[in-house]
Design an enzyme around this catalytic site. Sequence first.
Site, short mmCIF file in Angstrom:
data_model
loop_
_atom_site.label_atom_id
_atom_site.label_comp_id
_atom_site.label_asym_id
_atom_site.label_seq_id
_atom_site.Cartn_x
_atom_site.Cartn_y
_atom_site.Cartn_z
N GLY A 143 15.78 39.17 -20.75
CA GLY A 143 14.50 38.55 -21.09
C GLY A 143 14.44 37.08 -20.75
O GLY A 143 13.40 36.57 -20.31
N ASP A 185 15.36 40.94 -12.64
CA ASP A 185 14.65 40.08 -13.59
C ASP A 185 13.48 39.37 -12.92
O ASP A 185 12.42 39.16 -13.54
CB ASP A 185 15.60 39.05 -14.19
CG ASP A 185 16.70 39.70 -15.02
OD1 ASP A 185 16.42 40.74 -15.65
OD2 ASP A 185 17.83 39.19 -15.02
#
Length: 317
Positions: free
Chosen positions: A41, A261
């Site tokens: 994240g 990501d």
Amino acid sequence: MAQILTITLNPTVDLSTNTSAVSAGPKLRCSTPEADPGGGGINVSRAIKFLGGDSTAFTAVGGETGAHLLRLLAQEHVRFTAFSVTGGATRQSIAVTEQESGKQYRFVMPGPYWNHEMVDESINAITQAAPADGVVVLSGSQPPGVPLDYPARLARHLVRKSVQLFVDTSGKPLHELMKNPANPFVLRMDDVEAEDLAGRKLPSRKDTADFASELVARGVAANVIIARGADGSTLANAEGRWHASRAINPEDVISAVGAGDSFVGAFSMALTRGDTMQEALCFGTSAASAAVLTAGTQLCSLEEVERLLPGCELIEL
């Protein structure tokens, strides 16, 4: 524009360095290491920042390594919400590039242990921090002690916030999602994870799309994205199946670290600005391609993504 909250339960301080050759036995003299804030994240939030967007990184932290992580995030001007853990210090990971061959060796630590109280407290804290009608991205590995059904528990708590939940996970938690669907808005995995989940090889784009469609039909997720490495990414939902790819010269590839990501960050950002799913797929694919052209743990850049985006090929499967 809708807001984005990224979630990193098991963050890391990523160290990257290089040495002339990697061999067992002798001391390997390395270059001065670079330190970056890392974890799924967090890297998604960093990618969004590099692309000119904005998000809040909800991250669990512990000990001095956790404090170092927050300092690194502040240096990059990434907004964050810290969740304190007591099971140990935030982990470190290291990527070592062998100069003679260009090969990269990546060492990943497990992270601190979570007890039941920390699990429940984190879900409550995330629910409070989640932006109503926004995008919530749960990405990265789960720390020891976190139950396999954590994504499903979180999904149930977030229902009242009307968020679009994007889950990017792997291993046992991914298998749990397949056995007990939580139906997030988006579920992403790579080709190795997809083949493990399917129990069969997925050699072609059609094979990948067929499996992704199976998951959608079973209610595992509304949109399923499967990354096929250098071949791009496949998206399936109730409306259809598409594949996006962007050819990159293999000689230009420097590091695969951060490609996934970067994809998730760009895709999520595209959702908040009202792009179609197909446009988001191309934007994410271009960001992933841009990331492999950077060294170490660096991610995509807006300039490189804008250069690559016109060359993204989108086909319907």
